[in-house]
Design an enzyme around this catalytic site. Sequence first.
Site, mmCIF file in Angstrom:
data_model
loop_
_atom_site.group_PDB
_atom_site.id
_atom_site.type_symbol
_atom_site.label_atom_id
_atom_site.label_comp_id
_atom_site.label_asym_id
_atom_site.label_seq_id
_atom_site.Cartn_x
_atom_site.Cartn_y
_atom_site.Cartn_z
ATOM 1 N N ASP A 33 -15.033 29.515 36.726
ATOM 2 C CA ASP A 33 -14.268 28.469 37.424
ATOM 3 C C ASP A 33 -13.501 29.048 38.611
ATOM 4 O O ASP A 33 -13.096 30.211 38.599
ATOM 5 C CB ASP A 33 -13.306 27.809 36.427
ATOM 6 C CG ASP A 33 -12.833 26.452 36.920
ATOM 7 O OD1 ASP A 33 -13.429 25.911 37.875
ATOM 8 O OD2 ASP A 33 -11.864 25.938 36.345
ATOM 9 N N GLY A 34 -13.296 28.212 39.629
ATOM 10 C CA GLY A 34 -12.440 28.597 40.767
ATOM 11 C C GLY A 34 -13.199 28.866 42.056
ATOM 12 O O GLY A 34 -12.606 29.323 43.031
ATOM 13 N N ASN A 35 -14.479 28.534 42.082
ATOM 14 C CA ASN A 35 -15.263 28.759 43.310
ATOM 15 C C ASN A 35 -14.704 27.968 44.493
ATOM 16 O O ASN A 35 -14.585 28.488 45.600
ATOM 17 C CB ASN A 35 -16.721 28.310 43.115
ATOM 18 C CG ASN A 35 -17.462 29.173 42.120
ATOM 19 O OD1 ASN A 35 -16.944 30.184 41.674
ATOM 20 N ND2 ASN A 35 -18.679 28.772 41.775
ATOM 21 N N TRP A 38 -11.410 29.336 45.735
ATOM 22 C CA TRP A 38 -11.649 30.625 46.416
ATOM 23 C C TRP A 38 -12.021 30.368 47.873
ATOM 24 O O TRP A 38 -11.505 31.013 48.785
ATOM 25 C CB TRP A 38 -12.771 31.367 45.687
ATOM 26 C CG TRP A 38 -13.109 32.721 46.244
ATOM 27 C CD1 TRP A 38 -12.577 33.919 45.848
ATOM 28 C CD2 TRP A 38 -14.064 33.024 47.274
ATOM 29 N NE1 TRP A 38 -13.132 34.944 46.576
ATOM 30 C CE2 TRP A 38 -14.051 34.425 47.455
ATOM 31 C CE3 TRP A 38 -14.925 32.253 48.049
ATOM 32 C CZ2 TRP A 38 -14.858 35.074 48.378
ATOM 33 C CZ3 TRP A 38 -15.734 32.895 48.983
ATOM 34 C CH2 TRP A 38 -15.698 34.286 49.141
ATOM 35 N N ARG A 46 -16.159 24.379 50.250
ATOM 36 C CA ARG A 46 -16.283 24.726 48.827
ATOM 37 C C ARG A 46 -17.613 25.410 48.492
ATOM 38 O O ARG A 46 -17.671 26.295 47.645
ATOM 39 C CB ARG A 46 -16.155 23.448 47.978
ATOM 40 C CG ARG A 46 -14.784 22.825 47.956
ATOM 41 C CD ARG A 46 -14.806 21.527 47.132
ATOM 42 N NE ARG A 46 -15.351 21.758 45.805
ATOM 43 C CZ ARG A 46 -14.631 22.198 44.775
ATOM 44 N NH1 ARG A 46 -13.349 22.415 44.904
ATOM 45 N NH2 ARG A 46 -15.189 22.384 43.596
ATOM 46 N N GLU A 80 -20.363 16.688 33.376
ATOM 47 C CA GLU A 80 -19.352 15.962 34.164
ATOM 48 C C GLU A 80 -19.392 16.353 35.649
ATOM 49 O O GLU A 80 -18.813 15.666 36.489
ATOM 50 C CB GLU A 80 -17.943 16.236 33.622
ATOM 51 C CG GLU A 80 -17.655 15.588 32.274
ATOM 52 C CD GLU A 80 -18.377 16.256 31.118
ATOM 53 O OE1 GLU A 80 -18.515 17.498 31.136
ATOM 54 O OE2 GLU A 80 -18.837 15.549 30.210
ATOM 55 N N ASN A 81 -20.052 17.462 35.957
ATOM 56 C CA ASN A 81 -20.064 17.912 37.355
ATOM 57 C C ASN A 81 -20.877 16.999 38.286
ATOM 58 O O ASN A 81 -20.769 17.094 39.505
ATOM 59 C CB ASN A 81 -20.553 19.368 37.472
ATOM 60 C CG ASN A 81 -19.546 20.395 37.008
ATOM 61 O OD1 ASN A 81 -19.891 21.446 36.494
ATOM 62 N ND2 ASN A 81 -18.255 20.093 37.177
ATOM 63 N N TRP A 82 -21.642 16.054 37.692
ATOM 64 C CA TRP A 82 -22.344 15.059 38.536
ATOM 65 C C TRP A 82 -21.349 14.164 39.264
ATOM 66 O O TRP A 82 -21.707 13.500 40.237
ATOM 67 C CB TRP A 82 -23.271 14.172 37.688
ATOM 68 C CG TRP A 82 -24.391 14.913 37.019
ATOM 69 C CD1 TRP A 82 -24.477 15.221 35.689
ATOM 70 C CD2 TRP A 82 -25.584 15.432 37.623
ATOM 71 N NE1 TRP A 82 -25.654 15.908 35.437
ATOM 72 C CE2 TRP A 82 -26.347 16.046 36.603
ATOM 73 C CE3 TRP A 82 -26.084 15.456 38.931
ATOM 74 C CZ2 TRP A 82 -27.575 16.664 36.835
ATOM 75 C CZ3 TRP A 82 -27.315 16.066 39.163
ATOM 76 C CH2 TRP A 82 -28.044 16.666 38.130
ATOM 77 N N ARG A 207 -8.529 25.331 29.348
ATOM 78 C CA ARG A 207 -9.255 24.273 28.635
ATOM 79 C C ARG A 207 -10.721 24.665 28.513
ATOM 80 O O ARG A 207 -11.204 25.544 29.211
ATOM 81 C CB ARG A 207 -9.097 22.933 29.339
ATOM 82 C CG ARG A 207 -9.470 22.946 30.812
ATOM 83 C CD ARG A 207 -9.343 21.555 31.462
ATOM 84 N NE ARG A 207 -9.528 21.659 32.894
ATOM 85 C CZ ARG A 207 -8.532 21.689 33.776
ATOM 86 N NH1 ARG A 207 -7.283 21.607 33.377
ATOM 87 N NH2 ARG A 207 -8.783 21.801 35.060
ATOM 88 N N SER A 209 -13.295 22.359 28.836
ATOM 89 C CA SER A 209 -14.129 21.541 29.723
ATOM 90 C C SER A 209 -15.517 21.273 29.136
ATOM 91 O O SER A 209 -16.531 21.418 29.813
ATOM 92 C CB SER A 209 -14.235 22.192 31.108
ATOM 93 O OG SER A 209 -12.966 22.355 31.692
HETATM 94 C C1 IPE Z 1 -16.172 23.782 34.153
HETATM 95 O O1 IPE Z 1 -15.455 23.824 35.343
HETATM 96 C C2 IPE Z 1 -17.646 23.688 34.428
HETATM 97 C C3 IPE Z 1 -18.250 24.881 35.009
HETATM 98 C C4 IPE Z 1 -17.660 26.011 35.242
HETATM 99 C C5 IPE Z 1 -19.656 24.757 35.305
HETATM 100 P P1 IPE Z 1 -14.866 22.493 35.999
HETATM 101 O O2 IPE Z 1 -14.195 22.895 37.244
HETATM 102 O O3 IPE Z 1 -15.919 21.461 36.096
HETATM 103 O O4 IPE Z 1 -13.818 22.024 34.895
HETATM 104 P P2 IPE Z 1 -12.525 21.096 35.028
HETATM 105 O O5 IPE Z 1 -12.965 19.856 35.747
HETATM 106 O O6 IPE Z 1 -11.509 21.863 35.795
HETATM 107 O O7 IPE Z 1 -12.096 20.857 33.616
HETATM 108 C C1 IPE Z 2 -16.806 26.342 39.218
HETATM 109 O O1 IPE Z 2 -15.975 26.330 40.342
HETATM 110 C C2 IPE Z 2 -18.246 26.073 39.580
HETATM 111 C C3 IPE Z 2 -18.776 24.791 39.084
HETATM 112 C C4 IPE Z 2 -18.135 23.954 38.325
HETATM 113 C C5 IPE Z 2 -20.111 24.439 39.494
HETATM 114 P P1 IPE Z 2 -15.320 24.990 40.844
HETATM 115 O O2 IPE Z 2 -16.240 24.338 41.820
HETATM 116 O O3 IPE Z 2 -14.938 24.138 39.695
HETATM 117 O O4 IPE Z 2 -14.043 25.517 41.592
HETATM 118 P P2 IPE Z 2 -12.610 24.868 41.565
HETATM 119 O O5 IPE Z 2 -12.199 24.762 40.141
HETATM 120 O O6 IPE Z 2 -12.727 23.524 42.219
HETATM 121 O O7 IPE Z 2 -11.758 25.812 42.332
HETATM 122 MG MG MG Z 3 -13.266 23.986 38.588
#
Ligand code: IPE
Ligand code: IPE
Ligand code: MG
Length: 254
Positions: A33-35, A38, A46, A80-82, A207, A209
Amino acid sequence: MLAIYSFDKERLSLLPAGLDHIRMPSHIAVIMDGNGRWAQRRGLPRIMGHRAGVEALKRTLSLCSDWGVSALTAYAFSTENWNRPYEEVGFLMSLFERVLERELEALERAKVCIRFLGDLEVLPLRLQELIASATERTADNKGIRFNVCINYGGRRELVKAAQILAERARIGKLDPETIDEACFEAELHTAGESDPDLLIRTSGEMRLSNFLLWQLAYSEIHITDMLWPDFNREALVLALEDFQRRQRRFGGVE
Ligand code: IPE
Ligand code: IPE
Ligand code: MG
């Protein structure tokens, strides 16, 4: 015997001082998480964070392999990432395709056995083809098992397992009385894989997630504030040192 001995010796010499090879986790799961943050902190879009995240994953896989970890399971895309902007989802899907195309040979050379966990049927067709070919081409590899969770959701996985067992009971092939944990586990995406010993989540979020809800029941959890694209050797060593200090009781007493 000699071959095994020298192989282990070589592996031991790679392990950073301060880590006990006897207490290494056999299976590590990561919520990468956190891409986005970053990238945003650098004034970049992003998607640049996702691109940098791939490098962090390659580093982590290679270190885990060098240090004798048997399995690495990475959360790449949740059910949920959709809900993210159309462009970001599209970028991620084509990133998965490009990375698979580009890295497959190196994974084969490194004897990595790659598997993809999640509802894969709804992914773009080209990605599905690449997934099928990578899975097949690395299936017999005896190196680290690398599980990539794409369109993965813990709740969906559990509901699907329940549906499969219910259907089997409905047609008279399963007595509900005999359903036990092993029987349930066999219907999860992770069937045949051990539960993670250690879960690492980057970016400080505390969490799950919807990740591996069943499998993480007794995993040790390490959360670091570091954002995923920055995750490196030192951060992994810190996570492993933290893990090695834990006392795992599994509900028992010392
Ligand atoms: C969890 O990260 C899913 C992945 C790392 C692929 P999210 O960024 O989607 O989670 P939430 O929304 O902060 O809970
Ligand atoms: C995790 O990084 C990668 C995926 C969920 C695909 P995020 O894209 O959730 O990065 P933040 O949490 O928004 O910084
Ligand atoms: Mg995230």
